[in-house]
Design a protein around this motif. Sequence first.
Motif, PDB file in Angstrom:
ATOM      1  N   THR A 199       0.829  -1.208   0.000  1.00 49.39           N
ATOM      2  CA  THR A 199       0.000   0.000   0.000  1.00 49.39           C
ATOM      3  C   THR A 199       0.858   1.251   0.000  1.00 49.39           C
ATOM      4  OG1 THR A 199      -1.790  -1.151   1.153  1.00 49.39           O
ATOM      5  CG2 THR A 199      -1.786   1.260   1.267  1.00 49.39           C
ATOM      6  N   TYR A 200       1.980   1.230   0.729  1.00 48.55           N
ATOM      7  CA  TYR A 200       2.892   2.379   0.759  1.00 48.55           C
ATOM      8  C   TYR A 200       3.473   2.623  -0.635  1.00 48.55           C
ATOM      9  CZ  TYR A 200       6.516   5.552   2.480  1.00 48.55           C
ATOM     10  OH  TYR A 200       7.307   6.662   2.711  1.00 48.55           O
ATOM     11  N   LEU A 201       3.872   1.551  -1.324  1.00 46.47           N
ATOM     12  CA  LEU A 201       4.388   1.699  -2.690  1.00 46.47           C
ATOM     13  C   LEU A 201       3.317   2.293  -3.600  1.00 46.47           C
ATOM     14  CD1 LEU A 201       6.426  -1.594  -3.299  1.00 46.47           C
ATOM     15  CD2 LEU A 201       7.317   0.687  -2.786  1.00 46.47           C
ATOM     16  N   ALA A 202       2.082   1.821  -3.445  1.00 43.00           N
ATOM     17  CA  ALA A 202       0.993   2.345  -4.265  1.00 43.00           C
ATOM     18  C   ALA A 202       0.771   3.828  -3.993  1.00 43.00           C
ATOM     19  CB  ALA A 202      -0.279   1.551  -3.996  1.00 43.00           C
ATOM     20  N   ASN A 203       0.822   4.224  -2.730  1.00 42.30           N
ATOM     21  CA  ASN A 203       0.644   5.638  -2.389  1.00 42.30           C
ATOM     22  C   ASN A 203       1.793   6.492  -2.908  1.00 42.30           C
ATOM     23  OD1 ASN A 203      -1.789   5.148  -1.110  1.00 42.30           O
ATOM     24  ND2 ASN A 203      -0.882   4.909   0.920  1.00 42.30           N
ATOM     25  N   THR A 204       3.006   5.928  -2.886  1.00 42.32           N
ATOM     26  CA  THR A 204       4.154   6.643  -3.457  1.00 42.32           C
ATOM     27  C   THR A 204       3.945   6.871  -4.943  1.00 42.32           C
ATOM     28  OG1 THR A 204       5.657   5.678  -1.813  1.00 42.32           O
ATOM     29  CG2 THR A 204       6.647   6.573  -3.818  1.00 42.32           C
ATOM     30  N   ALA A 205       3.450   5.853  -5.644  1.00 45.49           N
ATOM     31  CA  ALA A 205       3.181   5.981  -7.074  1.00 45.49           C
ATOM     32  C   ALA A 205       2.104   7.041  -7.325  1.00 45.49           C
ATOM     33  CB  ALA A 205       2.742   4.635  -7.642  1.00 45.49           C
ATOM     34  N   LYS A 206       1.081   7.059  -6.478  1.00 42.80           N
ATOM     35  CA  LYS A 206       0.025   8.066  -6.618  1.00 42.80           C
ATOM     36  C   LYS A 206       0.587   9.479  -6.456  1.00 42.80           C
ATOM     37  CE  LYS A 206      -3.798   5.170  -4.920  1.00 42.80           C
ATOM     38  NZ  LYS A 206      -4.748   4.945  -3.796  1.00 42.80           N
ATOM     39  N   PHE A 214       1.693  11.831 -14.193  1.00 39.22           N
ATOM     40  CA  PHE A 214       1.648  10.475 -14.718  1.00 39.22           C
ATOM     41  C   PHE A 214       0.218   9.932 -14.649  1.00 39.22           C
ATOM     42  CE2 PHE A 214       6.056  10.043 -12.592  1.00 39.22           C
ATOM     43  CZ  PHE A 214       6.688  10.568 -13.714  1.00 39.22           C
ATOM     44  N   GLY A 215      -0.115   9.073 -15.620  1.00 32.56           N
ATOM     45  CA  GLY A 215      -1.312   8.278 -15.471  1.00 32.56           C
ATOM     46  C   GLY A 215      -1.062   7.228 -14.404  1.00 32.56           C
ATOM     47  N   ILE A 216      -2.072   6.923 -13.593  1.00 32.29           N
ATOM     48  CA  ILE A 216      -1.868   5.994 -12.482  1.00 32.29           C
ATOM     49  C   ILE A 216      -3.091   5.101 -12.340  1.00 32.29           C
ATOM     50  CG2 ILE A 216      -2.668   7.790 -10.887  1.00 32.29           C
ATOM     51  CD1 ILE A 216      -0.107   5.098  -9.951  1.00 32.29           C
ATOM     52  N   GLU A 217      -2.846   3.821 -12.151  1.00 32.79           N
ATOM     53  CA  GLU A 217      -3.905   2.858 -11.910  1.00 32.79           C
ATOM     54  C   GLU A 217      -3.398   1.845 -10.887  1.00 32.79           C
ATOM     55  OE1 GLU A 217      -6.987  -0.044 -14.422  1.00 32.79           O
ATOM     56  OE2 GLU A 217      -5.139   0.686 -15.360  1.00 32.79           O
ATOM     57  N   ILE A 218      -4.210   1.592  -9.871  1.00 30.84           N
ATOM     58  CA  ILE A 218      -3.865   0.621  -8.834  1.00 30.84           C
ATOM     59  C   ILE A 218      -4.923  -0.486  -8.844  1.00 30.84           C
ATOM     60  CG2 ILE A 218      -3.314   0.251  -6.411  1.00 30.84           C
ATOM     61  CD1 ILE A 218      -1.488   2.303  -7.710  1.00 30.84           C
ATOM     62  N   PRO A 242      -2.724  -6.420   1.889  1.00 30.18           N
ATOM     63  CA  PRO A 242      -3.354  -6.594   0.576  1.00 30.18           C
ATOM     64  C   PRO A 242      -2.358  -6.365  -0.563  1.00 30.18           C
ATOM     65  CG  PRO A 242      -4.000  -4.492   1.530  1.00 30.18           C
ATOM     66  CD  PRO A 242      -3.246  -5.232   2.593  1.00 30.18           C
ATOM     67  N   PRO A 243      -2.446  -7.171  -1.611  1.00 30.72           N
ATOM     68  CA  PRO A 243      -1.560  -6.968  -2.763  1.00 30.72           C
ATOM     69  C   PRO A 243      -1.976  -5.730  -3.546  1.00 30.72           C
ATOM     70  CG  PRO A 243      -3.184  -8.632  -3.288  1.00 30.72           C
ATOM     71  CD  PRO A 243      -3.395  -8.282  -1.839  1.00 30.72           C
ATOM     72  N   LYS A 244      -1.011  -5.153  -4.244  1.00 25.95           N
ATOM     73  CA  LYS A 244      -1.277  -4.019  -5.121  1.00 25.95           C
ATOM     74  C   LYS A 244      -0.584  -4.265  -6.459  1.00 25.95           C
ATOM     75  CE  LYS A 244      -3.422  -1.663  -1.885  1.00 25.95           C
ATOM     76  NZ  LYS A 244      -4.863  -1.373  -1.954  1.00 25.95           N
ATOM     77  N   PHE A 245      -1.269  -3.919  -7.514  1.00 24.55           N
ATOM     78  CA  PHE A 245      -0.682  -4.016  -8.854  1.00 24.55           C
ATOM     79  C   PHE A 245      -0.700  -2.604  -9.424  1.00 24.55           C
ATOM     80  CE2 PHE A 245      -0.435  -5.003 -13.367  1.00 24.55           C
ATOM     81  CZ  PHE A 245       0.394  -6.117 -13.415  1.00 24.55           C
ATOM     82  N   ILE A 246       0.480  -2.005  -9.518  1.00 21.81           N
ATOM     83  CA  ILE A 246       0.634  -0.575  -9.796  1.00 21.81           C
ATOM     84  C   ILE A 246       1.004  -0.365 -11.256  1.00 21.81           C
ATOM     85  CG2 ILE A 246       1.908   1.510  -9.163  1.00 21.81           C
ATOM     86  CD1 ILE A 246       2.574  -0.068  -6.475  1.00 21.81           C
ATOM     87  N   VAL A 247       0.288   0.542 -11.917  1.00 19.64           N
ATOM     88  CA  VAL A 247       0.596   0.894 -13.307  1.00 19.64           C
ATOM     89  C   VAL A 247       0.782   2.409 -13.393  1.00 19.64           C
ATOM     90  CG1 VAL A 247      -0.150   0.804 -15.712  1.00 19.64           C
ATOM     91  CG2 VAL A 247      -0.782  -1.050 -14.145  1.00 19.64           C
ATOM     92  N   LEU A 248       1.967   2.838 -13.817  1.00 22.20           N
ATOM     93  CA  LEU A 248       2.294   4.253 -14.019  1.00 22.20           C
ATOM     94  C   LEU A 248       2.526   4.505 -15.503  1.00 22.20           C
ATOM     95  CD1 LEU A 248       4.856   5.170 -11.210  1.00 22.20           C
ATOM     96  CD2 LEU A 248       2.717   6.364 -11.655  1.00 22.20           C
ATOM     97  N   LYS A 249       2.038   5.644 -16.004  1.00 26.28           N
ATOM     98  CA  LYS A 249       2.214   5.947 -17.421  1.00 26.28           C
ATOM     99  C   LYS A 249       2.775   7.357 -17.602  1.00 26.28           C
ATOM    100  CE  LYS A 249      -1.504   2.910 -19.048  1.00 26.28           C
ATOM    101  NZ  LYS A 249      -2.769   2.836 -19.819  1.00 26.28           N
ATOM    102  N   ALA A 292      10.953  -2.754  -7.716  1.00 28.49           N
ATOM    103  CA  ALA A 292       9.853  -1.792  -7.716  1.00 28.49           C
ATOM    104  C   ALA A 292      10.362  -0.390  -7.401  1.00 28.49           C
ATOM    105  CB  ALA A 292       8.807  -2.210  -6.688  1.00 28.49           C
ATOM    106  N   ALA A 293      11.245  -0.287  -6.404  1.00 26.33           N
ATOM    107  CA  ALA A 293      11.783   1.020  -6.022  1.00 26.33           C
ATOM    108  C   ALA A 293      12.553   1.665  -7.169  1.00 26.33           C
ATOM    109  CB  ALA A 293      12.684   0.872  -4.797  1.00 26.33           C
ATOM    110  N   SER A 294      13.265   0.850  -7.947  1.00 23.77           N
ATOM    111  CA  SER A 294      14.037   1.401  -9.068  1.00 23.77           C
ATOM    112  C   SER A 294      13.119   1.897 -10.180  1.00 23.77           C
ATOM    113  CB  SER A 294      15.027   0.369  -9.602  1.00 23.77           C
ATOM    114  OG  SER A 294      14.368  -0.689 -10.260  1.00 23.77           O
ATOM    115  N   VAL A 295      11.965   1.250 -10.374  1.00 23.23           N
ATOM    116  CA  VAL A 295      11.002   1.741 -11.358  1.00 23.23           C
ATOM    117  C   VAL A 295      10.437   3.080 -10.902  1.00 23.23           C
ATOM    118  CG1 VAL A 295       8.758   1.318 -12.446  1.00 23.23           C
ATOM    119  CG2 VAL A 295      10.422  -0.542 -12.244  1.00 23.23           C
ATOM    120  N   LEU A 296      10.084   3.186  -9.627  1.00 24.30           N
ATOM    121  CA  LEU A 296       9.558   4.448  -9.105  1.00 24.30           C
ATOM    122  C   LEU A 296      10.619   5.551  -9.150  1.00 24.30           C
ATOM    123  CD1 LEU A 296       7.516   3.057  -6.073  1.00 24.30           C
ATOM    124  CD2 LEU A 296       6.602   3.954  -8.223  1.00 24.30           C
ATOM    125  N   GLY A 297      11.863   5.192  -8.820  1.00 19.86           N
ATOM    126  CA  GLY A 297      12.943   6.172  -8.884  1.00 19.86           C
ATOM    127  C   GLY A 297      13.208   6.639 -10.306  1.00 19.86           C
TER     128      GLY A 297
END
Length: 504
Positions: A199-206, A214-218, A242-249, A292-297
């Motif tokens: 959830t923290y990763l998803a919130n970071t992506a948001k 960015f476009g964002i979908e969780i 809970p699992p999260k599947f994060i999509v950034l565009k 995941a962190a490297s994709v967000l970075g």
Amino acid sequence: MDFSIKPYDAKTGLSGFKTGCLAVGVFEDKKLSQAAQSLDRKGQIAAALKSGDITGKAGSTLLLRGVDGVTAERILLVGLGKEGDFSEKTFTSAMQSIAKAFSTLGASEGAIALPLDQIKNRDAAWAIRGAILAVRDAGYRYDTTKSQKDAPQNGVKKIAFLGMDAAAKSSIAQGIALANGMALTKDLGNLPPNICTPTYLANTAKQLGKDFGFGIEILDRKQLEALKMGSFLSVTKGSDEPPKFIVLKHMGGKAKDAPIVLVGKGITFDTGGISLKPGANMDEMKYDMCGAASVLGTFRAIGEMNLKLNVIGVIPACENMPSGRASKPGDIVTSMSGQTIEILNTDAEGRLILCDALTYVERFKPAAVIDIATLTGACVTALGHHNTGLFTRHDDAHDDLAEELLAAGKATGDTAWRMPIEDAYQEQLKSNFADMANIGGPPGGSITAACFLERYTRKYTWAHLDIAGTAWKSGAAKGATGRPVPLLTTFLLNRANGNGKKQA
């Protein structure tokens, strides 16, 4: 830290430039660089070399105060090695020493006048980006979860590059963006797993989506079930998170251009599941989300650069925990692709979440897909902690992609080494009860893991980066490294600038 390009008066030269500390280079055999010569009006710098106070060896330093005829309060002499042999390695060593010296000074401003355009096989733009990364890396501190925060560092807070033209400003902007991306990746990796959850990763992506458009979908569990991601969901069964599947565009290119897709493994903590890991050093399994962190970075960096390229980031994120609900060795699951997998070892879970993500990205009709994962201890055994393992198929399109990634790694010092991936290794994944097993035994463990992923990528051009040996350091220097953000960002920059090869 603030970086800039500054001119100096043509009449007075460097000697008339006012700053708290001016860094100039000296060579072995007691030779001064051109910048050092221009400051040595009374022979004090030459005398320091002659006395042996500094050898000129790459990375050696000597601080001089009150040099006659020089406006700068201090002169920092930095060794550049042998004259005529100014290489990437000696430059990096020199910059690390400058960063260290600047951090301890009682001055807030400093300037650098090294021969940045004389580095073998590199230009000044490369050198400026490298200098910024070296300084920012030296100044990185993690104290988010400490009750007593680290005291603010004294020393230089503003650094000017001298002797550069206005075009170098774009290199500064790129270097800062890249450093910011690496810092985010380090922070995410270093956070404890009770904070850095899926959830923290998803919130970071948001938040990145808000900051950079960015476009964002969780996607949540119900949506993953609807997509029939049975392999991914098998890993998360034992966890209460809970699992999260994060999509950034980041759609910075032309609408018709096929995107580059980055897929990052996001296991925010890996106990091994029922195939439980040994207790020693298990805390380091918080780093199992460094893909995941490297994709967000990387998205942080390209967003700040406003990169003219279409890039999509996909992150399957969950924990791998043991419980009464957890997957068991011998279980068989059905992946999103329809292929069945016999789980022989629940600690080979990264490939189980990645395979569904790699199937999912087919919908984007990508130009190329790169997955990034702390996938195997076997890769650490093979390559140590210096090179990321690079795996891809052996044909023209994939060879071109491999060359681009290897070149981007060499350009940044974030190096990779290409490993084999051949049909012969696929034999080790045979199962008597399913389409494949999730492990192939100890021999060639990193290769068979890549072969497993390869089965899900045959509809596009693909490469796999195993960062298990390069994403973090252990021991006294324990912490995330920020790799492979430099490699990925440079690869994308090259693509945006038209320097990459179009994939089939």
